[in-house]
Design a protein around this motif. Structure first.
Motif, PDB file in Angstrom:
ATOM      1  N   ASN A 221       0.836  -1.190   0.000  1.00 63.24           N
ATOM      2  CA  ASN A 221       0.000   0.000   0.000  1.00 63.24           C
ATOM      3  C   ASN A 221       0.880   1.252   0.000  1.00 63.24           C
ATOM      4  N   ASP A 222       0.264   2.374  -0.340  1.00 62.58           N
ATOM      5  CA  ASP A 222       1.014   3.623  -0.447  1.00 62.58           C
ATOM      6  C   ASP A 222       1.663   4.032   0.875  1.00 62.58           C
ATOM      7  N   GLU A 223       1.041   3.673   1.963  1.00 60.00           N
ATOM      8  CA  GLU A 223       1.605   4.027   3.271  1.00 60.00           C
ATOM      9  C   GLU A 223       2.985   3.391   3.462  1.00 60.00           C
ATOM     10  N   LYS A 224       3.145   2.179   3.006  1.00 58.02           N
ATOM     11  CA  LYS A 224       4.445   1.502   3.122  1.00 58.02           C
ATOM     12  C   LYS A 224       5.393   1.883   1.984  1.00 58.02           C
ATOM     13  N   LEU A 225       4.817   2.186   0.848  1.00 58.35           N
ATOM     14  CA  LEU A 225       5.628   2.460  -0.336  1.00 58.35           C
ATOM     15  C   LEU A 225       6.214   3.877  -0.334  1.00 58.35           C
ATOM     16  N   MET A 226       5.456   4.837   0.152  1.00 57.97           N
ATOM     17  CA  MET A 226       5.881   6.232   0.065  1.00 57.97           C
ATOM     18  C   MET A 226       7.232   6.490   0.741  1.00 57.97           C
ATOM     19  N   PRO A 227       7.493   5.963   1.950  1.00 61.29           N
ATOM     20  CA  PRO A 227       8.825   6.203   2.534  1.00 61.29           C
ATOM     21  C   PRO A 227       9.957   5.646   1.670  1.00 61.29           C
ATOM     22  N   VAL A 228       9.709   4.548   1.003  1.00 55.24           N
ATOM     23  CA  VAL A 228      10.735   3.968   0.117  1.00 55.24           C
ATOM     24  C   VAL A 228      10.970   4.898  -1.071  1.00 55.24           C
ATOM     25  N   VAL A 229       9.897   5.401  -1.645  1.00 55.89           N
ATOM     26  CA  VAL A 229      10.013   6.294  -2.800  1.00 55.89           C
ATOM     27  C   VAL A 229      10.716   7.596  -2.397  1.00 55.89           C
ATOM     28  N   ILE A 230      10.392   8.109  -1.236  1.00 57.02           N
ATOM     29  CA  ILE A 230      11.055   9.331  -0.759  1.00 57.02           C
ATOM     30  C   ILE A 230      12.556   9.082  -0.582  1.00 57.02           C
ATOM     31  N   GLU A 231      12.910   7.971   0.021  1.00 51.28           N
ATOM     32  CA  GLU A 231      14.338   7.656   0.214  1.00 51.28           C
ATOM     33  C   GLU A 231      15.044   7.447  -1.129  1.00 51.28           C
TER      34      GLU A 231
END
Ligand SMILES: [Fe+2]
Length: 79
Positions: A7-17
């Motif tokens: 889900n986006d909640e888990k994915l977004m921190p990865v994309v930001i990093e």
């Protein structure tokens, strides 16, 4: 959910990093180009070639990072 079942909640921190890493790699790449162009002294040719090897590898990594972001269905930041 996306195709990775993340889900986006888990994915977004990865994309930001990954986008932060992408930005830092661009700076690293540009510094290597600067060293390549401006190296001085008796080791000029060895260092000139070494910096070229390093920035060539960095350029490949930049592309890999950006494409990894795309595989997550987000866009690499480039502003
Ligand atoms: Fe060159």
């Amino acid at each position: 959910m996306n195709y990775l079942n993340m889900n986006d909640e888990k994915l977004m921190p990865v994309v930001i990093e990954l986008n932060t890493l992408l930005a830092e790699y661009h700076i690293y790449y540009q510094k290597l180009r600067n060293y390549h162009w401006n190296v001085l002294g008796k080791n000029f040719f060895d260092l000139h070639d070494k910096f070229e090897d390093l920035y060539t590898t960095a350029r490949i990594r930049i592309d890999e990072i950006a494409e990894r972001i795309l595989t997550l269905r987000y866009h690499p930041v480039s502003k």
